[in-house]
Scaffold this active site. Sequence first.
Site, PDB file in Angstrom:
ATOM      1  N   TYR A 143       0.786  -1.360   0.278  1.00  0.00           N
ATOM      2  CA  TYR A 143      -0.363  -0.501  -0.165  1.00  0.00           C
ATOM      3  C   TYR A 143       0.849   1.131  -0.227  1.00  0.00           C
ATOM      4  O   TYR A 143       1.949   1.517   0.769  1.00  0.00           O
ATOM      5  CB  TYR A 143      -1.312   0.005   1.545  1.00  0.00           C
ATOM      6  CG  TYR A 143      -1.128   0.811   0.713  1.00  0.00           C
ATOM      7  CD1 TYR A 143      -2.529   1.537   0.293  1.00  0.00           C
ATOM      8  CD2 TYR A 143      -1.654   1.883   2.035  1.00  0.00           C
ATOM      9  CE1 TYR A 143      -3.504   2.561   0.517  1.00  0.00           C
ATOM     10  CE2 TYR A 143      -2.381   3.249   2.208  1.00  0.00           C
ATOM     11  CZ  TYR A 143      -3.301   3.256   1.334  1.00  0.00           C
ATOM     12  OH  TYR A 143      -4.697   4.184   1.622  1.00  0.00           O
ATOM     13  N   ASP A 238       9.238   3.183  -0.105  1.00  0.00           N
ATOM     14  CA  ASP A 238       8.377   4.201   0.930  1.00  0.00           C
ATOM     15  C   ASP A 238       8.703   3.154   2.252  1.00  0.00           C
ATOM     16  O   ASP A 238       8.321   2.450   2.732  1.00  0.00           O
ATOM     17  CB  ASP A 238       7.358   3.135   0.252  1.00  0.00           C
ATOM     18  CG  ASP A 238       5.887   3.855   0.727  1.00  0.00           C
ATOM     19  OD1 ASP A 238       6.165   4.451   1.808  1.00  0.00           O
ATOM     20  OD2 ASP A 238       4.600   3.923   0.493  1.00  0.00           O
ATOM     21  N   LYS A 266       3.912   8.887   8.868  1.00  0.00           N
ATOM     22  CA  LYS A 266       3.825   8.163  10.007  1.00  0.00           C
ATOM     23  C   LYS A 266       4.914   8.830  11.276  1.00  0.00           C
ATOM     24  O   LYS A 266       4.993   9.439  11.580  1.00  0.00           O
ATOM     25  CB  LYS A 266       3.754   6.415  10.229  1.00  0.00           C
ATOM     26  CG  LYS A 266       2.856   5.725   9.170  1.00  0.00           C
ATOM     27  CD  LYS A 266       2.516   5.118   9.348  1.00  0.00           C
ATOM     28  CE  LYS A 266       1.902   3.716   8.332  1.00  0.00           C
ATOM     29  NZ  LYS A 266       0.505   4.596   8.336  1.00  0.00           N
TER      30      LYS A 266
HETATM   31  N1  PLP Z   1       3.396   3.836   2.442  1.00  0.00           N
HETATM   32  C1  PLP Z   1       2.797   3.130   3.479  1.00  0.00           C
HETATM   33  C2  PLP Z   1       3.985   1.952   3.513  1.00  0.00           C
HETATM   34  C3  PLP Z   1       1.575   3.078   4.277  1.00  0.00           C
HETATM   35  O1  PLP Z   1       1.606   2.277   5.362  1.00  0.00           O
HETATM   36  C4  PLP Z   1       0.920   4.212   3.883  1.00  0.00           C
HETATM   37  C5  PLP Z   1      -0.224   4.321   5.138  1.00  0.00           C
HETATM   38  O2  PLP Z   1      -0.516   3.336   5.661  1.00  0.00           O
HETATM   39  C6  PLP Z   1       0.738   5.069   2.887  1.00  0.00           C
HETATM   40  C7  PLP Z   1       1.915   4.913   2.129  1.00  0.00           C
HETATM   41  C8  PLP Z   1      -0.496   6.344   2.692  1.00  0.00           C
HETATM   42  O3  PLP Z   1       0.492   7.183   4.540  1.00  0.00           O
HETATM   43  P1  PLP Z   1      -0.890   8.153   4.892  1.00  0.00           P
HETATM   44  O4  PLP Z   1      -2.171   6.963   5.454  1.00  0.00           O
HETATM   45  O5  PLP Z   1      -0.930   8.508   5.545  1.00  0.00           O
HETATM   46  O6  PLP Z   1      -1.501   9.059   3.832  1.00  0.00           O
END
Ligand code: PLP
Length: 430
Positions: A143, A238, A266
């Site tokens: 994700y 990511d 986060k």
């Molecule tokens: N990338 C990763 C690996 C994530 O776990 C998340 C959210 O859980 C995101 C991107 C998206 O972040 P946000 O929920 O702050 O938009």
Amino acid sequence: MSSRNAQLFRRALELMPGGVSSPVRAFRGVGGEPFVVQRGEGPYLYDVDGKRYIDYVGSWGPLIFGHADPELCEALTAAVLRGSSYGCPSEPELELCELLVSAVPGLEMVRLVNSGTEATMSALRLARAATGREMVLKFDGAYHGHADAFLVKAGSGLATLGEVSSAGVPSAAGRATLSLAFNDLEAVRQAFEAFPKAIAAVMVEPVVGNMGCVPPLPGFLEGLRELCTAHGALLIFDEVMTGFRVALGGCQQRYGVRADLITLGKIIGGGLPVGAYGGRRALMEQVAPSGPVYQAGTLSGNPLACTAGAVSLRRLIGRCDEVYGELERKSAKLEAGLLATAKRADVPIVVNRVGSMLSFFFGSAPVRNWDDAARDEHGAYARFFHAMLAEGVYLAPSRFECAFVSTAHQDAQLEQTIAAAELAFVAARG
Ligand code: PLP
């Protein structure tokens, strides 16, 4: 008489789709209704009926020091008296950027945004601009936020490219995104051959946290690095979830592999809304206003969010060995406890853990990719989840999410969790 939880959630259902501001909170993955939070403190959440839960969700990753950490509260209280947003350069944003650059390998320059989604979609735009290519390669079950380019799952083969996985995403997104099996380097090699000079970037959660916790097999990240370099594509790690979680320098440090661009979120906001992307100076200088890649944000660099992030990072950097050592010890204890209780209940499970990110899967075969993670477990996790909740332990309300251990979890809470699991594994058998 119905509980205050139920009353408030009924109102929420009238006001918000599914009663929530983000889908997984709605408990659709486990059934039932979510509790409504009144407050958090240390390792605990309290609901509006006064029930206390040991919390392993930690706001989905950010709360590495637990809820309402006193140092953070003090800094935020002082910061809010200086104003909640300026829309101008400020010292807190500078300080957060300095801390990020000092801790994350290869991060020479950084742009602050408001969420992980903004970070990943902006990093992809930059990669497309820098390479003059449009395609992105990602992995099934990962994700990267909710931008169109990432809401794509594998089609029936390379010939069909990706299939969009949400209504409202244009089919063109599916034609620009390839989604392959995580840990399958050969598939990545074939994709680069099938689409020569077309792939701008490989976007990867180096430890996947969004199909449960799935670590990279030895050589996988190294292989991605080599293939990206050989084919002129950018490697984007990511690290929204893994950054400052699996090590101070994230997966780049833990696995010794360098990415071209890194996305963060986060933990770097200490529980307030922050994201960031960054990398080499020459790449980042292509972002507006230095360069032609447009990206902006009214609240970006917000002083409260940057203060919360800076307080957290200063503490992680200053007490690095102590904090990560403590998280490792506590998480290993939880892992061992879960394995032992499952064994006593005669329920086969596989635990995947990287530092303080942990999940377990019912069954005995290893879990290396989305197909493994999604194997049928006949509702066992939902039964386990509800049995734990009844005992005052809040795990993620979906089997495809991680548990996060914080420094606020003490041995007493870990032991209480393991004792609760004793009953819950029996309940999971159905
Ligand atoms: N990338 C990763 C690996 C994530 O776990 C998340 C959210 O859980 C995101 C991107 C998206 O972040 P946000 O929920 O702050 O938009």
